[in-house]
Write a protein that holds these residues in place. Sequence first.
Motif, PDB file in Angstrom:
ATOM      1  N   SER A  55       0.819  -1.214   0.000  1.00 52.77           N
ATOM      2  CA  SER A  55       0.000   0.000   0.000  1.00 52.77           C
ATOM      3  C   SER A  55       0.851   1.260   0.000  1.00 52.77           C
ATOM      4  CB  SER A  55      -0.962   0.000   1.197  1.00 52.77           C
ATOM      5  OG  SER A  55      -0.249  -0.064   2.418  1.00 52.77           O
ATOM      6  N   THR A  87       1.999   4.855  -2.915  1.00 55.59           N
ATOM      7  CA  THR A  87       1.584   6.216  -2.614  1.00 55.59           C
ATOM      8  C   THR A  87       2.735   7.192  -2.776  1.00 55.59           C
ATOM      9  OG1 THR A  87       2.110   6.007  -0.260  1.00 55.59           O
ATOM     10  CG2 THR A  87      -0.100   5.353  -0.947  1.00 55.59           C
ATOM     11  N   LEU A 127      -5.596   8.930  -0.176  1.00 54.35           N
ATOM     12  CA  LEU A 127      -5.729   7.478  -0.068  1.00 54.35           C
ATOM     13  C   LEU A 127      -7.078   7.010  -0.600  1.00 54.35           C
ATOM     14  CD1 LEU A 127      -4.232   6.794   3.490  1.00 54.35           C
ATOM     15  CD2 LEU A 127      -3.137   6.410   1.279  1.00 54.35           C
ATOM     16  N   HIS A 175      -7.483   2.900   5.511  1.00 52.27           N
ATOM     17  CA  HIS A 175      -6.443   2.754   6.521  1.00 52.27           C
ATOM     18  C   HIS A 175      -6.897   1.918   7.717  1.00 52.27           C
ATOM     19  CE1 HIS A 175      -3.623   3.876   9.729  1.00 52.27           C
ATOM     20  NE2 HIS A 175      -2.779   4.204   8.767  1.00 52.27           N
TER      21      HIS A 175
END
Length: 633
Positions: free
Chosen positions: A373, A377, A441, A451
């Motif tokens: 993840s 980003t 996100l 998250h």
Amino acid sequence: MFKFAFLCFVPSLFLLFTTTSSSHNTSFSKTCPTNHCSNGPNISYPFWLSQGSPPDEYCGYSEFGLICDSGTIFNLPPGLYYYVKYIDHANHSLKLVDYDTANQACPRALHKVPLGNLPLFHSPLNLNLSFYYNCSHYPSGLSSIECLSSGSNESFVFMMGEETKGFDWSGNCEANVVVTVMKDQITSDGDLIKEFAGAMNEGFVLEWKTAEKCVECEASNGVCGFSNTKQEVLCFCKDGSTRSNSCEGGSSAGLSKFVIGLIAGGIGFGALLICILLCCFRRRLAPTVSKFWRSKKIDQDIEAFIRNNGPLPIKRYSYSEIKKMTNYFESKLGQGGYGVVYKGNLSNNSPVAVKVLNGSKGNGEEFINEVISISRTSHVNIVNLLGFCLEDKKKAIVYDFMTNGSLEKFILNKNFETNPPLSWERLHHIAEGIAKGLEYLHRGCSTRILHFDIKPSNILLDKNFCPKISDFGMAKLCSETNSIISMYGARGTIGYIAPEVWNRNFGGVSYKSDVYSYGMMILEMVGGRKNISIEASDSSETYFPHWIYKHVEVGSNVAWHEGMTTEENEICKKMIIVGLWCIQTIPSDRPSMSRVVEMLKGSIDQLQIPPKPFIFTPIKTQVDTCTTSSSCD
């Protein structure tokens, strides 16, 4: 022993019989169920109901999953929601109403309709309205939208293309939003200022075409679908077979099934022999073999997952490099549910934080979550991942070192000499930065990331107190088209867990669950105390949002702390109002993170007071502090 062998023999024989005989069964055909939400249209192919946990395989375009939530909801990426008023299968069309502006007397359009690469296009029945907000300069004689104007700034609406020519609208207005409505809702000689609200509440029409990946399937008289397990498009054929793209050449399906049946039967017979041998040594070998293969499989699964999602744009370290980097784990920075964090230095003397994960805990999901993840980003408010280590059972993750540590130590500050209190302006800046990170996100990256553990200890502060969201061990990676996800059990930290995460009766789990955690966190930032006391016998007495309502009249001029200036008081009130909106009990009542950013940037006068949340957080005995058992749609 013979009893055990017989029990092994029965399922193996059954497997042999069923797999070979099934090759002659051609009567099965994939059916597409028809569903509907309360008072909503029938949902059938190519649409499908994505509420709860979709089956491993389903028919319908993967982008066309609908949700039941106070109506039938269509999610258009990136994370925008629309009510579905009707679906016309004969004409391949559907009517949508923007979820954010529905049933408002004076709706403020927030965004255009984002079709992107979806197999959708606008109907000829539509037209576009162009809104201009907070215009500081504008031609004289124009009628403005009074209910959307702010102070001396005015707001305007035009049928797109009919704005006053020769005037720079975009340069003189804060925002321009284009909204689609139906032509028959706007009269040519009418008053657009009075008509736009009704037109937006009536909605607009989209038409669908055959999805690109489904063209061959539908042309061969098949039904297009999707496999959540394999993450690929499927074609369901009338003979009961499942193909990758087309049903043509179906005559070989029976032979293929027969061959597969023979192979499966042979495997079953082989399993019988192995079963008989193992039963003799089962007591001595079973624990050791089970432990070995489980550990081996986890490591293999992680390696496979990294390969399939690679190449990763970060460095892979050996465990000896990790030990050298941390000077053999000399300086411990902190400890969490999934490991210990140490301070280290790279070869160029750049400081880093190294999280060494618990080798014995979980199934490797937390490691995959963090590495995959965060490596996807790139945002100023997301912690920067530098590398990882995966060597047998040893797993570690390397991050940038954050000079000022976590937000938690400033909120629960008991030593003002070591940690001077943060100013209200800095708290506001931190709250806005976290909101922007979550917005990214949820909407800004190629894969939506939820998250599920937003709390002060997971917000790190760099030397300039710029906030960075960290610790993605509980995160879930989902496609942009999935808005409601399936989870087994709850995950998160007590006091920050959204109601729907621990009790599905409150709604589906989605990005709005992160919004709730964020709201609890900024209320804690305002109050400077924990939102729930573990020692308290009655959680209702210590539920922090209720404490705010009890001790503060939000609508008045609050002097939250003695000596606050007018500007500080306004920041405090704004954070309280935003926080209370974010923790609304029903997920659909909470704002998106984009709206949260707008609220924090805007004037306090434009914020409405939210209703009081009507539930308490779960007590500690009801939900474990951390759980990881889940799967993403």
